[in-house]
Write an enzyme that holds these catalytic residues in place. Structure first.
Site, PDB file in Angstrom:
ATOM      1  N   GLN A 113     -73.990  -1.041 -12.258  1.00  0.00           N
ATOM      2  CA  GLN A 113     -73.154  -2.255 -13.207  1.00  0.00           C
ATOM      3  C   GLN A 113     -72.319  -2.519 -12.623  1.00  0.00           C
ATOM      4  O   GLN A 113     -71.701  -3.852 -12.648  1.00  0.00           O
ATOM      5  CB  GLN A 113     -71.869  -0.767 -13.627  1.00  0.00           C
ATOM      6  CG  GLN A 113     -72.147   0.480 -14.079  1.00  0.00           C
ATOM      7  CD  GLN A 113     -71.707   1.342 -14.648  1.00  0.00           C
ATOM      8  OE1 GLN A 113     -70.547   1.666 -14.695  1.00  0.00           O
ATOM      9  NE2 GLN A 113     -72.038   2.436 -13.412  1.00  0.00           N
ATOM     10  N   ASP A 116     -72.461  -7.955  -8.962  1.00  0.00           N
ATOM     11  CA  ASP A 116     -72.418  -9.452  -7.357  1.00  0.00           C
ATOM     12  C   ASP A 116     -74.115  -9.218  -7.244  1.00  0.00           C
ATOM     13  O   ASP A 116     -74.221  -9.473  -5.868  1.00  0.00           O
ATOM     14  CB  ASP A 116     -71.977  -7.822  -6.164  1.00  0.00           C
ATOM     15  CG  ASP A 116     -72.519  -6.735  -6.111  1.00  0.00           C
ATOM     16  OD1 ASP A 116     -73.664  -6.636  -5.950  1.00  0.00           O
ATOM     17  OD2 ASP A 116     -71.692  -5.690  -5.254  1.00  0.00           O
ATOM     18  N   HIS A 131     -74.388  -5.169 -16.243  1.00  0.00           N
ATOM     19  CA  HIS A 131     -73.440  -5.489 -17.007  1.00  0.00           C
ATOM     20  C   HIS A 131     -73.367  -6.256 -16.043  1.00  0.00           C
ATOM     21  O   HIS A 131     -72.596  -8.214 -16.364  1.00  0.00           O
ATOM     22  CB  HIS A 131     -72.309  -5.207 -15.942  1.00  0.00           C
ATOM     23  CG  HIS A 131     -71.710  -3.830 -16.741  1.00  0.00           C
ATOM     24  ND1 HIS A 131     -70.285  -2.960 -15.940  1.00  0.00           N
ATOM     25  CD2 HIS A 131     -72.211  -3.006 -18.017  1.00  0.00           C
ATOM     26  CE1 HIS A 131     -70.729  -2.184 -16.672  1.00  0.00           C
ATOM     27  NE2 HIS A 131     -71.522  -2.075 -17.856  1.00  0.00           N
ATOM     28  N   CYS A 163     -71.999 -30.421 -22.017  1.00  0.00           N
ATOM     29  CA  CYS A 163     -71.443 -30.712 -23.222  1.00  0.00           C
ATOM     30  C   CYS A 163     -69.655 -30.634 -23.590  1.00  0.00           C
ATOM     31  O   CYS A 163     -69.482 -30.778 -23.895  1.00  0.00           O
ATOM     32  CB  CYS A 163     -72.082 -29.831 -24.574  1.00  0.00           C
ATOM     33  SG  CYS A 163     -71.418 -28.153 -24.053  1.00  0.00           S
ATOM     34  N   THR A 203     -67.476   5.662 -11.170  1.00  0.00           N
ATOM     35  CA  THR A 203     -66.948   7.115 -11.913  1.00  0.00           C
ATOM     36  C   THR A 203     -67.778   7.536 -13.507  1.00  0.00           C
ATOM     37  O   THR A 203     -67.232   8.214 -14.038  1.00  0.00           O
ATOM     38  CB  THR A 203     -65.798   6.455 -12.536  1.00  0.00           C
ATOM     39  OG1 THR A 203     -65.637   4.782 -12.839  1.00  0.00           O
ATOM     40  CG2 THR A 203     -64.912   6.326 -11.686  1.00  0.00           C
ATOM     41  N   ASN A 227     -70.392  10.738  -4.129  1.00  0.00           N
ATOM     42  CA  ASN A 227     -68.918   9.521  -4.916  1.00  0.00           C
ATOM     43  C   ASN A 227     -67.301  10.641  -3.645  1.00  0.00           C
ATOM     44  O   ASN A 227     -67.455  11.741  -3.921  1.00  0.00           O
ATOM     45  CB  ASN A 227     -69.165  10.004  -6.010  1.00  0.00           C
ATOM     46  CG  ASN A 227     -67.550   8.669  -6.583  1.00  0.00           C
ATOM     47  OD1 ASN A 227     -66.395   8.759  -6.334  1.00  0.00           O
ATOM     48  ND2 ASN A 227     -68.374   8.694  -7.579  1.00  0.00           N
ATOM     49  N   PRO A 228     -66.732   9.980  -2.964  1.00  0.00           N
ATOM     50  CA  PRO A 228     -65.132  10.630  -2.592  1.00  0.00           C
ATOM     51  C   PRO A 228     -65.075  11.619  -3.478  1.00  0.00           C
ATOM     52  O   PRO A 228     -63.793  12.428  -3.087  1.00  0.00           O
ATOM     53  CB  PRO A 228     -65.321   9.718  -1.757  1.00  0.00           C
ATOM     54  CG  PRO A 228     -65.475   8.427  -2.496  1.00  0.00           C
ATOM     55  CD  PRO A 228     -66.731   8.152  -2.650  1.00  0.00           C
TER      56      PRO A 228
END
Ligand code: OAD
Length: 269
Positions: A113, A116, A131, A163, A203, A227-228
């Site tokens: 997702q 970067d 994304h 344009c 998440t 994941n923490p």
């Protein structure tokens, strides 16, 4: 937070999965790039921390395709902040390990997702950046397209040199549809099936991110979360390691390599 003794036990289990696997899916989110110093969207210090933006609207409204069409300066202000937080930063050990796994296993895909571009920079080739990528810019009216290194030289909001209409980054904003070719690529690869699925640093609030993990779990395919914090899939996965992405993936990969015979003497990896 250093990995605990219990985490090391879990790492052994994950290494066992890797030994058996030929095809692996990595699902990644902002937490992977957090180890490069980028802020996440949700949680402590997250970009969506404030209930309302300084324009007095919720961030979901400010970062919506509709807002970009009607008030591009509001959406672009937030886009520029996100880009600025990533400027000068680069991929980390988590991205590197995922790229190394792709080189060593027959079939590996990354569903990210993140906008970067770090997975590709680290060497991953099979990437579905669902994304988009914030460095790809397109005119909202004509066929103008360009790729930028960062937004330093851009007037905000940027105007099309052909344009004069508003230019937008090739990212999915709230209310936007995901480009059909990305949905198709995801459906195609998920339909082919995977032997092992990792969910790292996300998440999993979107169904297309959580669903492959949930489906795998109910089909008996091993699933691992790194994941923490707790997420939408934390209670679904087979193994959950509450560690940082870079440290945990590095530990798993080192442990896996220790147990693997060197197939090409004299060659690295
Ligand atoms: P979130 O910000 O929702 O979640 C980041 C996750 O990373 C959380 O679960 C953290 O616990 C975890 N995390 C933090 N530090 C970590 C670390 N060092 N290692 C591993 N995990 C860590 O980010 P996403 O789930 O990626 O969409 O958010 C999904 C989407 O929501 C984004 O792509 C964006 C946003 O709206 C769009 O812009 C369309």
């Amino acid at each position: 937070m250093p990995l605990s003794k219990e985490d090391h036990g879990k790492i052994e289990k994950v290494v066992g999965y890797l030994v058996e696997a030929r095809s692996i899916l990595f699902i990644t989110g902002a937490g992977v790039s957090a180890d490069s110093g980028l802020p996440t969207y949700r949680g402590v210090g997250g970009l969506y921390d404030e209930a309302d933006t300084d324009d007095g609207v919720p961030v979901e409204m400010a970062m919506a395709g509709r807002m970009l069409r009607t008030n591009p300066e509001i959406t672009w202000k937030h886009l520029a902040r996100i880009e600025q937080a990533a400027r000068g930063k680069t991929f980390n050990r988590a991205h590197e390990v995922i790229a190394e796994v792709e080189r060593r296993f027959p079939r590996v895909w990354v569903l990210t997702q993140n906008v970067d571009g770090f997975h590709r920079m680290a060497g991953s080739r099979n990437v579905i950046d669902i994304h988009g990528d914030c460095r790809e810019l397109t005119c909202m009216r004509c066929d103008y397209r360009t790729t930028v290194k960062d937004y330093v030289a851009l007037e905000i909001p940027p105007r099309c040199p052909k344009c004069r209409h508003t230019v937008r980054p090739d990212v999915v904003l709230f209310g936007d549809l995901i480009p059909p070719e990305k949905v198709q690529a995801l459906q195609r690869e998920v339909a082919r099936g995977f032997d092992l699925i990792f969910s790292v640093g996300t998440t999993s609030v979107f169904p297309y991110i959580a669903q492959p993990v949930i489906n795998a779990r109910f089909s008996g395919i091993p699933t691992v979360e790194i994941n923490p914090g707790l997420t939408e899939v934390s209670f679904v996965v087979d193994v959950r390691i509450a560690g940082g992405a870079a440290e945990t993936l590095d530990a798993i990969w080192r442990r896996y390599q220790e147990g693997q015979p060197v197939r090409h003497p004299g060659r690295k990896g």
